[in-house]
Design a protein around this motif. Sequence first.
Motif, mmCIF file in Angstrom:
data_model
loop_
_atom_site.group_PDB
_atom_site.id
_atom_site.type_symbol
_atom_site.label_atom_id
_atom_site.label_comp_id
_atom_site.label_asym_id
_atom_site.label_seq_id
_atom_site.Cartn_x
_atom_site.Cartn_y
_atom_site.Cartn_z
ATOM 1 N N HIS A 29 0.583 -0.981 -0.177
ATOM 2 C CA HIS A 29 -0.658 0.129 -0.188
ATOM 3 C C HIS A 29 0.581 1.202 -0.280
ATOM 4 N N MET A 30 0.824 1.839 -0.700
ATOM 5 C CA MET A 30 1.871 2.731 -1.024
ATOM 6 C C MET A 30 0.727 4.320 -0.577
ATOM 7 N N PHE A 31 1.763 5.156 -0.579
ATOM 8 C CA PHE A 31 1.078 6.553 0.349
ATOM 9 C C PHE A 31 1.717 7.835 0.534
ATOM 10 N N SER A 32 1.628 8.703 1.034
ATOM 11 C CA SER A 32 2.645 9.922 1.350
ATOM 12 C C SER A 32 2.668 10.193 2.671
ATOM 13 N N VAL A 33 3.757 11.029 3.045
ATOM 14 C CA VAL A 33 3.878 11.381 4.910
ATOM 15 C C VAL A 33 3.949 13.020 4.510
ATOM 16 N N GLY A 34 3.750 13.430 3.603
ATOM 17 C CA GLY A 34 3.773 14.999 3.395
ATOM 18 C C GLY A 34 4.243 15.458 1.609
ATOM 19 N N LYS A 35 4.840 16.795 1.968
ATOM 20 C CA LYS A 35 5.773 17.075 0.788
ATOM 21 C C LYS A 35 6.715 17.915 1.087
ATOM 22 N N SER A 36 7.664 17.863 0.151
ATOM 23 C CA SER A 36 9.084 18.501 0.422
ATOM 24 C C SER A 36 9.464 19.840 -0.032
ATOM 25 N N TYR A 37 10.294 20.003 0.240
ATOM 26 C CA TYR A 37 10.512 21.949 -0.235
ATOM 27 C C TYR A 37 9.992 22.028 -1.739
ATOM 28 N N GLU A 38 9.666 21.256 -2.135
ATOM 29 C CA GLU A 38 9.913 21.933 -3.165
ATOM 30 C C GLU A 38 9.036 21.304 -3.650
ATOM 31 N N GLY A 39 8.087 20.686 -3.173
ATOM 32 C CA GLY A 39 6.649 20.648 -3.522
ATOM 33 C C GLY A 39 6.400 19.024 -4.303
ATOM 34 N N ARG A 40 7.646 18.012 -3.760
ATOM 35 C CA ARG A 40 7.678 16.313 -4.013
ATOM 36 C C ARG A 40 7.060 15.972 -3.068
ATOM 37 N N LYS A 44 10.111 16.633 9.298
ATOM 38 C CA LYS A 44 9.076 16.795 10.065
ATOM 39 C C LYS A 44 8.082 16.207 9.610
ATOM 40 N N ALA A 45 7.629 16.040 8.375
ATOM 41 C CA ALA A 45 6.854 14.308 8.464
ATOM 42 C C ALA A 45 7.160 13.081 8.407
ATOM 43 N N LEU A 88 6.551 8.862 12.475
ATOM 44 C CA LEU A 88 6.866 7.882 13.741
ATOM 45 C C LEU A 88 6.670 8.207 14.786
ATOM 46 N N ARG A 89 6.734 9.800 15.258
ATOM 47 C CA ARG A 89 5.950 9.724 16.432
ATOM 48 C C ARG A 89 4.803 9.586 16.640
ATOM 49 N N ARG A 90 3.506 9.333 15.686
ATOM 50 C CA ARG A 90 1.863 8.842 15.796
ATOM 51 C C ARG A 90 2.148 7.041 15.674
ATOM 52 N N HIS A 91 3.331 6.541 15.258
ATOM 53 C CA HIS A 91 3.158 5.397 14.426
ATOM 54 C C HIS A 91 4.256 4.246 16.050
ATOM 55 N N ARG A 92 4.587 4.985 17.249
ATOM 56 C CA ARG A 92 5.981 4.542 17.611
ATOM 57 C C ARG A 92 5.314 3.783 18.515
ATOM 58 N N MET A 97 18.189 8.276 13.992
ATOM 59 C CA MET A 97 18.925 7.295 14.234
ATOM 60 C C MET A 97 18.587 7.683 15.925
ATOM 61 N N ASP A 98 19.294 8.297 16.672
ATOM 62 C CA ASP A 98 19.061 8.893 18.046
ATOM 63 C C ASP A 98 17.685 9.452 17.975
ATOM 64 N N TRP A 99 16.876 10.188 17.693
ATOM 65 C CA TRP A 99 15.985 10.055 17.123
ATOM 66 C C TRP A 99 14.689 9.241 17.128
ATOM 67 N N ALA A 100 14.886 8.710 16.682
ATOM 68 C CA ALA A 100 14.247 7.057 16.723
ATOM 69 C C ALA A 100 14.219 6.754 18.265
ATOM 70 N N TYR A 101 15.459 6.142 18.532
ATOM 71 C CA TYR A 101 15.356 5.806 19.428
ATOM 72 C C TYR A 101 15.196 6.529 20.869
ATOM 73 N N LYS A 102 15.583 7.520 21.284
ATOM 74 C CA LYS A 102 14.929 8.863 21.997
ATOM 75 C C LYS A 102 13.581 8.881 22.357
ATOM 76 N N ASN A 103 12.513 8.273 20.865
ATOM 77 C CA ASN A 103 11.237 8.028 20.251
ATOM 78 C C ASN A 103 10.726 7.107 20.708
ATOM 79 N N GLY A 104 10.677 6.003 21.794
ATOM 80 C CA GLY A 104 11.065 5.070 21.800
ATOM 81 C C GLY A 104 10.697 3.811 21.119
ATOM 82 N N ILE A 105 11.618 4.075 19.814
ATOM 83 C CA ILE A 105 11.851 2.601 19.320
ATOM 84 C C ILE A 105 13.216 1.959 19.384
#
Length: 359
Positions: free
Chosen positions: A82-93, A226-227, A232-236, A305-313
């Motif tokens: 299942h393909m989905f988008s988590v947001g848009k890049s700076y240039e709108g991709r 940010k996206a 990751l925060r929502r699915h931690r 990596m550090d952020w993911a670990y600090k956020n409970g992964i």
Amino acid sequence: MVTDVRVSQNTSRSLLPYLQQANIQYTILISDLQKAIENQTGLRSYRNRRSLSGYNYEVYHSLEEIQGWMHHLNKTHSDLIHMFSVGKSYEGRPLFVLKLGKRSRPYKKAVWIDCGIHAREWIGPAFCQWFVKEALQTYQTDPAMKKMLTQLYFYIMPVFNVDGYQFSWTNDRFWRKTRSKNTRFRCHGVDANRNWKVKWCDEGASFHPCDDTYCGPFPESEPEVKAVAHFLRRHRKQIKAYLSFHAYAQMLLYPYSYKYATIPNFNCVESAAYNAVNALQSAYGIRYKYGPASSTLYVSSGSSMDWAYKNGIPYAFAFELRDTGHFGFLLPETLIKPTCTETMLAVKNITLHLLKKCH
């Protein structure tokens, strides 16, 4: 201590005599870098542009091709993808992610995999594509893969830094950062692996917008970071492992990156890393170093990596794929298959470890 440097032709004329005088040993790894780049990207024009059903996993693909491939799999393998988008890049991709796994029950643990945080590290996105190919091709025949896709979901982001990756194809093969504009300086981009809210802009990151390791004006200033952080925060609670693919150094790294300290679940993570590098070595004898990023590679703050670990992964790893500098970021396409084959063994090993024990 070994350092790889890229120098212009004019600079090399004065640098080499200086190194000799200072009695510093050196090896010329690539004598004509421009030629090496042209050899790699020049093949594109006459390469067999086969249909997606014959998609070639042993060549590097442009962003457009990778996104076309993702759309194609989403249509043709809807039972597993299942393909989905988590947001848009700076240039709108769009920032596309593939959710891979059997919809066997409503709630399953998950593994996050991202590639291409740094634009020039093309072997990363090549591996992400390889991983998906292997999963789809061996799901019916390989009991380990069947178990992985039945018991877990994989969130796979083949190109994290979409703008930078595109730019590395069109303008500057050695571009690393995102492509956001800086109002005060003429320099573009932020290092997407220094932009996370964990010891942000401390050691190993730069405050200067023109530097390769620029941490950005504030944490999560980059829409891409940010996206993904938001997702990751929502699915931690669901995500048990975070795997990020980089190049080059032949290392398997785990936290911490920003300080010299031992993580609380060190024994579990260390044994997963040890088994993973052994599995990887079994393919072609390539030996990866492994250990905490700070002492194995270098100290860097604000990393994903550090952020993911600090956020409970609990399992957060960064792979530095082939090689150790002979080709550097210009890893030849002939090495895509062996690199991905051995890396696949390591990733499967970590995943099965996750299903077995330590949490």
